[in-house]
Design a protein around this motif. Structure first.
Motif, PDB file in Angstrom:
ATOM      1  N   TYR A 181       0.840  -1.199   0.000  1.00 54.28           N
ATOM      2  CA  TYR A 181       0.000   0.000   0.000  1.00 54.28           C
ATOM      3  C   TYR A 181       0.876   1.249   0.000  1.00 54.28           C
ATOM      4  O   TYR A 181       1.962   1.255   0.556  1.00 54.28           O
ATOM      5  N   ARG A 182       0.351   2.308  -0.616  1.00 53.29           N
ATOM      6  CA  ARG A 182       1.035   3.605  -0.635  1.00 53.29           C
ATOM      7  C   ARG A 182       0.046   4.680  -0.214  1.00 53.29           C
ATOM      8  O   ARG A 182      -1.080   4.724  -0.701  1.00 53.29           O
ATOM      9  N   LEU A 183       0.475   5.532   0.697  1.00 56.76           N
ATOM     10  CA  LEU A 183      -0.267   6.722   1.095  1.00 56.76           C
ATOM     11  C   LEU A 183       0.534   7.928   0.629  1.00 56.76           C
ATOM     12  O   LEU A 183       1.717   8.048   0.954  1.00 56.76           O
ATOM     13  N   ARG A 184      -0.119   8.822  -0.120  1.00 52.99           N
ATOM     14  CA  ARG A 184       0.549  10.035  -0.592  1.00 52.99           C
ATOM     15  C   ARG A 184      -0.476  11.138  -0.812  1.00 52.99           C
ATOM     16  O   ARG A 184      -1.676  10.887  -0.877  1.00 52.99           O
ATOM     17  N   ALA A 216      -2.535  19.989   8.000  1.00 55.49           N
ATOM     18  CA  ALA A 216      -3.119  18.686   7.690  1.00 55.49           C
ATOM     19  C   ALA A 216      -2.194  17.907   6.773  1.00 55.49           C
ATOM     20  O   ALA A 216      -1.346  18.482   6.084  1.00 55.49           O
ATOM     21  N   VAL A 217      -2.378  16.605   6.764  1.00 56.31           N
ATOM     22  CA  VAL A 217      -1.680  15.717   5.843  1.00 56.31           C
ATOM     23  C   VAL A 217      -2.763  14.850   5.187  1.00 56.31           C
ATOM     24  O   VAL A 217      -3.095  13.778   5.667  1.00 56.31           O
ATOM     25  N   PRO A 218      -3.346  15.365   4.094  1.00 56.50           N
ATOM     26  CA  PRO A 218      -4.405  14.634   3.408  1.00 56.50           C
ATOM     27  C   PRO A 218      -3.801  13.624   2.430  1.00 56.50           C
ATOM     28  O   PRO A 218      -3.069  13.999   1.516  1.00 56.50           O
ATOM     29  N   LEU A 219      -4.096  12.355   2.627  1.00 51.78           N
ATOM     30  CA  LEU A 219      -3.460  11.300   1.848  1.00 51.78           C
ATOM     31  C   LEU A 219      -4.487  10.463   1.095  1.00 51.78           C
ATOM     32  O   LEU A 219      -5.596  10.241   1.592  1.00 51.78           O
ATOM     33  N   LEU A 220      -4.090   9.988  -0.065  1.00 50.80           N
ATOM     34  CA  LEU A 220      -4.881   8.989  -0.789  1.00 50.80           C
ATOM     35  C   LEU A 220      -4.197   7.648  -0.606  1.00 50.80           C
ATOM     36  O   LEU A 220      -2.968   7.565  -0.510  1.00 50.80           O
ATOM     37  N   LEU A 221      -4.991   6.596  -0.572  1.00 50.11           N
ATOM     38  CA  LEU A 221      -4.501   5.237  -0.379  1.00 50.11           C
ATOM     39  C   LEU A 221      -4.567   4.473  -1.693  1.00 50.11           C
ATOM     40  O   LEU A 221      -5.629   4.391  -2.313  1.00 50.11           O
ATOM     41  N   PHE A 222      -3.420   3.932  -2.109  1.00 51.47           N
ATOM     42  CA  PHE A 222      -3.325   3.171  -3.355  1.00 51.47           C
ATOM     43  C   PHE A 222      -2.800   1.770  -3.093  1.00 51.47           C
ATOM     44  O   PHE A 222      -2.000   1.553  -2.181  1.00 51.47           O
ATOM     45  N   SER A 223      -3.218   0.851  -3.936  1.00 53.27           N
ATOM     46  CA  SER A 223      -2.622  -0.481  -3.977  1.00 53.27           C
ATOM     47  C   SER A 223      -1.350  -0.363  -4.812  1.00 53.27           C
ATOM     48  O   SER A 223      -1.381   0.163  -5.922  1.00 53.27           O
ATOM     49  N   VAL A 224      -0.226  -0.825  -4.298  1.00 52.96           N
ATOM     50  CA  VAL A 224       1.038  -0.719  -5.032  1.00 52.96           C
ATOM     51  C   VAL A 224       1.020  -1.607  -6.278  1.00 52.96           C
ATOM     52  O   VAL A 224       1.525  -1.227  -7.333  1.00 52.96           O
ATOM     53  N   ALA A 225       0.400  -2.785  -6.178  1.00 51.72           N
ATOM     54  CA  ALA A 225       0.417  -3.751  -7.275  1.00 51.72           C
ATOM     55  C   ALA A 225      -0.122  -3.181  -8.580  1.00 51.72           C
ATOM     56  O   ALA A 225       0.466  -3.390  -9.643  1.00 51.72           O
ATOM     57  N   ASP A 226      -1.235  -2.432  -8.512  1.00 52.00           N
ATOM     58  CA  ASP A 226      -1.850  -1.917  -9.738  1.00 52.00           C
ATOM     59  C   ASP A 226      -2.097  -0.409  -9.709  1.00 52.00           C
ATOM     60  O   ASP A 226      -2.732   0.131 -10.599  1.00 52.00           O
ATOM     61  N   ASP A 227      -1.592   0.275  -8.684  1.00 52.74           N
ATOM     62  CA  ASP A 227      -1.756   1.719  -8.520  1.00 52.74           C
ATOM     63  C   ASP A 227      -3.227   2.129  -8.487  1.00 52.74           C
ATOM     64  O   ASP A 227      -3.583   3.233  -8.884  1.00 52.74           O
TER      65      ASP A 227
END
Length: 170
Positions: free
Chosen positions: A11-14, A68-79
């Motif tokens: 997972y990636r949070l950015r 604030a630190v507003p982040l979106l959550l992505f699956s690394v495997a398929d973005d």
């Protein structure tokens, strides 16, 4: 400042980017009925490109200002975009605390993605941002969110009456 890119391999949070609009729009649109009971009322133009652009710019400003630190959550495997997690209501000084809020796309809900995101975000909040306390407001009827927070180590501390306006109701 450098923007956070929190990743555990799965997972990636950015921070949101303009290039995320199509995925964000599709996921929020298809999840609207699922999300609306737990969120502030959506404006009529909420899913437009213009509104998303304003959101991204505001997110960058809030991050740069330390608000604030507003982040979106992505699956690394398929973005693939799965949801979002915001570290907000940041209080420094004697408090050194923040509030977290999150949302998950309907088709991704109940699969452990947000628990994984919390497992990434919590160490970042305590070690990276050096906060002492993390709070999370949760509607008392939102059993799934309460279970998620408890599983992540949060403790119920009380009931804040008419604290947030969610789906048009205090």
């Amino acid at each position: 400042p450098d923007t956070p890119d929190l990743c555990n391999g799965r997972y990636r949070l950015r921070l949101p980017r303009m290039a995320d609009f199509e995925q964000w729009h599709a996921l929020r649109r298809e999840s609207r009925e699922f999300l609306q009971p737990w969120e502030p009322s959506w404006r009529p133009d909420d899913l437009t490109y213009r509104c998303f652009r304003q959101r991204v710019l505001r997110n960058e400003q809030e991050y740069d200002a330390g608000l604030a630190v507003p982040l979106l959550l992505f699956s690394v495997a398929d973005d693939a975009l799965l949801g979002g997690l915001t570290i907000g209501l940041i209080r420094r000084g004697a408090s050194q605390s923040c509030m977290i809020g999150y949302w998950m796309g309907h088709r991704h809900a109940g699969q452990g993605h947000m628990f994984a995101a919390l497992q990434i975000a919590i160490p970042y909040i305590f070690n990276g941002l050096e906060f002492h306390r993390i709070e999370a407001a949760c509607i008392p009827e939102n059993d799934k969110s309460i279970r998620l927070l408890e599983k992540a180590g949060f403790q119920r501390e009380g009931l804040l009456r008419q604290y947030l306006k969610i789906n048009g109701q205090w």
